[in-house]
Structure formats: structure tokens, C-alpha cells
Design a protein around this motif. Structure first.
Motif, PDB file in Angstrom:
ATOM      1  N   GLU A   1       2.231   7.390  -8.324  1.00 36.21           N
ATOM      2  CA  GLU A   1       3.394   8.263  -8.397  1.00 36.21           C
ATOM      3  C   GLU A   1       4.688   7.452  -8.409  1.00 36.21           C
ATOM      4  O   GLU A   1       5.607   7.735  -9.188  1.00 36.21           O
ATOM      5  CB  GLU A   1       3.400   9.239  -7.210  1.00 36.21           C
ATOM      6  CG  GLU A   1       2.253  10.244  -7.201  1.00 36.21           C
ATOM      7  CD  GLU A   1       0.928   9.630  -6.762  1.00 36.21           C
ATOM      8  OE1 GLU A   1      -0.109  10.269  -7.021  1.00 36.21           O
ATOM      9  OE2 GLU A   1       0.936   8.511  -6.181  1.00 36.21           O
TER      10      GLU A   1
ATOM     11  N   GLU B   1       0.813  -1.203   0.000  1.00 41.52           N
ATOM     12  CA  GLU B   1       0.000   0.000   0.000  1.00 41.52           C
ATOM     13  C   GLU B   1       0.855   1.265   0.000  1.00 41.52           C
ATOM     14  O   GLU B   1       0.437   2.316  -0.498  1.00 41.52           O
ATOM     15  CB  GLU B   1      -0.927   0.017   1.227  1.00 41.52           C
ATOM     16  CG  GLU B   1      -1.983  -1.077   1.238  1.00 41.52           C
ATOM     17  CD  GLU B   1      -1.421  -2.448   1.638  1.00 41.52           C
ATOM     18  OE1 GLU B   1      -0.233  -2.510   2.058  1.00 41.52           O
ATOM     19  OE2 GLU B   1      -2.153  -3.442   1.521  1.00 41.52           O
ATOM     20  N   HIS B   2       2.055   1.149   0.535  1.00 37.88           N
ATOM     21  CA  HIS B   2       2.969   2.291   0.583  1.00 37.88           C
ATOM     22  C   HIS B   2       3.780   2.408  -0.705  1.00 37.88           C
ATOM     23  O   HIS B   2       4.054   3.517  -1.179  1.00 37.88           O
ATOM     24  CB  HIS B   2       3.905   2.144   1.788  1.00 37.88           C
ATOM     25  CG  HIS B   2       5.029   3.127   1.814  1.00 37.88           C
ATOM     26  ND1 HIS B   2       4.864   4.451   2.163  1.00 37.88           N
ATOM     27  CD2 HIS B   2       6.348   2.975   1.523  1.00 37.88           C
ATOM     28  CE1 HIS B   2       6.028   5.073   2.096  1.00 37.88           C
ATOM     29  NE2 HIS B   2       6.951   4.212   1.698  1.00 37.88           N
TER      30      HIS B   2
ATOM     31  N   THR C   1       2.088   2.871  -5.595  1.00 31.19           N
ATOM     32  CA  THR C   1       1.242   4.041  -5.831  1.00 31.19           C
ATOM     33  C   THR C   1       1.472   4.499  -7.266  1.00 31.19           C
ATOM     34  O   THR C   1       2.507   4.201  -7.882  1.00 31.19           O
ATOM     35  CB  THR C   1       1.579   5.188  -4.875  1.00 31.19           C
ATOM     36  OG1 THR C   1       2.918   5.653  -5.159  1.00 31.19           O
ATOM     37  CG2 THR C   1       1.499   4.725  -3.420  1.00 31.19           C
TER      38      THR C   1
ATOM     39  N   PRO D   1      -3.226  -3.146  -3.575  1.00 31.36           N
ATOM     40  CA  PRO D   1      -3.254  -2.241  -4.723  1.00 31.36           C
ATOM     41  C   PRO D   1      -3.092  -3.005  -6.039  1.00 31.36           C
ATOM     42  O   PRO D   1      -2.371  -4.004  -6.105  1.00 31.36           O
ATOM     43  CB  PRO D   1      -2.072  -1.302  -4.470  1.00 31.36           C
ATOM     44  CG  PRO D   1      -1.206  -1.998  -3.483  1.00 31.36           C
ATOM     45  CD  PRO D   1      -2.095  -2.872  -2.672  1.00 31.36           C
TER      46      PRO D   1
END
Length: 268
Positions: free
Chosen positions: A234, A228-229, A232, A255
Motif C-alpha cells: 500500500e 516491515e512498517h 508495504t 520485506p
């Protein structure tokens, strides 16, 4: 259950010839967890894995297993704790599947020790787990790429180490066998506590199966942590240079990355 071990790299610098691939990299592998290393081609993922298994000697820095430098440890002592499945391994010509998988037991034998029932059980269990039992008497060089990959994984399993490093273990495998291999590694982790570190190209499978992701680019770690970290939009664009959208996988809750090319994208 396996014993807890600490495996970490400190200020690692590694290269080939005059070319430096990794410089000043530090990384701690979470014990008893599954770690996936992701990143674009030629970013240093395999180099890092080879260094952590002592196949490559660092120019600077250290790889430490339980506080001891792996490059100073006797090979058999290290191999009883840490196993490696490298990228594109090669087998002796004409060797059978059962003989190759049996070589995974070599670190557990001394000069005068004999093959035991425990060795038979380890080999049989590894063949069964990778669904290669029916291939036991076949020559490895007669197998398909996917069959050979499963046989190499079986050899790594027969070694029965507490830490297992795998460089692209799903290479050559169709999607069903990719899932079977990753399920198998998860079983080893959950049932025996084996620490698993693997290089994967499929970001979504990495996010689904790994407890800890390490994203690399140009020989450096961009970010590391839970999926989850790390996964992403980005970070994916920064690491892979591709526009994308990250949503939540409705089945795993992890994700899920959707790459956005120039075609077949609804821009409404």
C-alpha cells in the motif's frame, strides 16, 4: 565507539528561488542506526539531506545537532561531527586520489597544525576499505564513474565523523560494488557506532540494510519506521504510484518488493 548525537529537523521549509520543495517537515534521525530515505525523483530527498548538512539554509524551521542549529555552527566544528557525500560532487582538475581523500582530514586541522601519522592512517584505512588503494596516484578525472564514486566515499570515511550523510552513495556502481559499499557502511555502524543517513533508490537494498526507513513524496514524509512498517504494498503504491507485491526476503527476513508492470506478470 563514537559519541551519541541527536540530529533532527523541526518544521523545516526549504526551497530554491520561488519554488518550495519541503514545507513544515519534522524528522528525528535515530542515533547509532542506519536510516535510508526513499521516494520518487524530485520528492525532496536530496534537499532534505542538503538542509541537514547546512548546505541549504531553510526558509523556516531548524536543523538541530545536539540542540544547536547547524546553520549557526562554525563550519569546521560541524564537519568534525557530521560528514556529507553529496550527489555528483566535483573535484579540482588534475587532483590525485590520495590528495582528494586527504582533504577529508581538513576539519581536524587548524591554521598552523601539521599532517600527522593519524592522518596517514585515516587516509590509508579509507582507501583500503573502499578498494581504491591501487588508484592512490591516479588523477580523479581519469577514473570511471564507479571508481570516482568509491574515491568520494573514501574521502568521507577519512573525515571520521560520528554522523555520515550520503546522497545516493551507490550511484554509478555495479551490483557487486553496491553491496560492498552498503556492507562497508554497515561495518562503520556496527563497529564504530557511526550514525548513517543515506538516500537510496533501490527499495529492496534500503529495506535490507537500513534500521529505519523514511518514505517521502512531494516534499513530505509519508511514513517512517522499520522496513516491515514502511515497505508495504500500500505504501509503495501510494509513494511511487506502481502496483506491486511485497513478500518476505528468504535470506534476510526483510520485506522484498516486486514491481508489477503490464508485461511478464503471471495473472493466473
Amino acid at each position: 565507539m563514537t559519541d551519541d548525537h541527536t540530529l533532527l529537523a523541526e518544521d523545516l521549509t526549504v526551497g530554491y528561488g520561488d519554488r518550495t520543495i519541503i514545507e513544515g517537515l519534522s524528522l528525528r534521525i535515530p542515533s547509532g542506526r542506519i536510516t535510508a530515505i526513499v521516494g520518487p525523483n524530485a520528492c525532496g530527498k536530496s534537499t532534505l539531506l542538503r538542509s541537514m548538512s547546512r548546505l541549504l539554509t531553510p526558509r523556516a524551521g531548524h536543523v538541530l545537532l545536539d540542540g544547536a542549529a547547524v546553520h549557526r555552527m562554525p563550519a569546521k566544528e560541524l564537519a568534525r561531527t557530521l560528514g556529507l557525500l553529496p550527489q555528483s560532487p566535483t573535484a579540482p582538475e588534475g587532483i590525485t586520489v590520495s590528495d582528494l581523500v586527504g582533504r577529508g582530514r581538513n576539519p581536524h586541522h587548524g591554521i598552523f597544525s601539521r599532517w600527522t601519522t593519524a592522518d596517514d592512517e585515516a587516509v590509508a584505512e579509507a582507501l583500503a576499505a573502499t578498494e581504491t588503494l591501487e588508484l592512490a596516484d591516479r588523477a580523479v578525472d581519469e577514473l570511471s564513474g564507479g571508481q570516482r564514486q568509491r574515491v568520494w566515499i573514501a574521502m568521507a570515511l577519512a573525515q571520521r565523523t560520528d554522523l555520515l550523510l550520503l546522497d545516493e552513495p551507490t550511484t554509478f556502481l555495479d551490483v557487486s560494488h553496491q553491496i560492498e559499499v552498503l556492507d562497508l557502511l554497515t561495518d562503520l555502524n556496527r563497529n564504530r557506532g557511526v550514525t548513517v543517513v543515506m538516500v537510496l533508490h533501490d527499495l529492496n537494498l534500503a529495506a535490507r540494510y537500513a534500521d529505519h526507513l523514511v518514505a517521502m513524496r512531494e516534499g513530505s514524509i509519508v511514513t517512517a519506521g522499520p522496513a516491515e512498517h514502511v515497505l508495504t504494498a500500500e505504501t509503495v503504491e501510494a509513494v511511487f504510484g506502481i502496483r506491486n507485491e511485497v513478500i518476505t526476503d528468504p535470506r534476510s527476513g526483510k520485506p522484498l518488493m516486486l514491481p508489477l508492470g503490464r508485461y511478464h506478470v503471471d495473472t493466473a
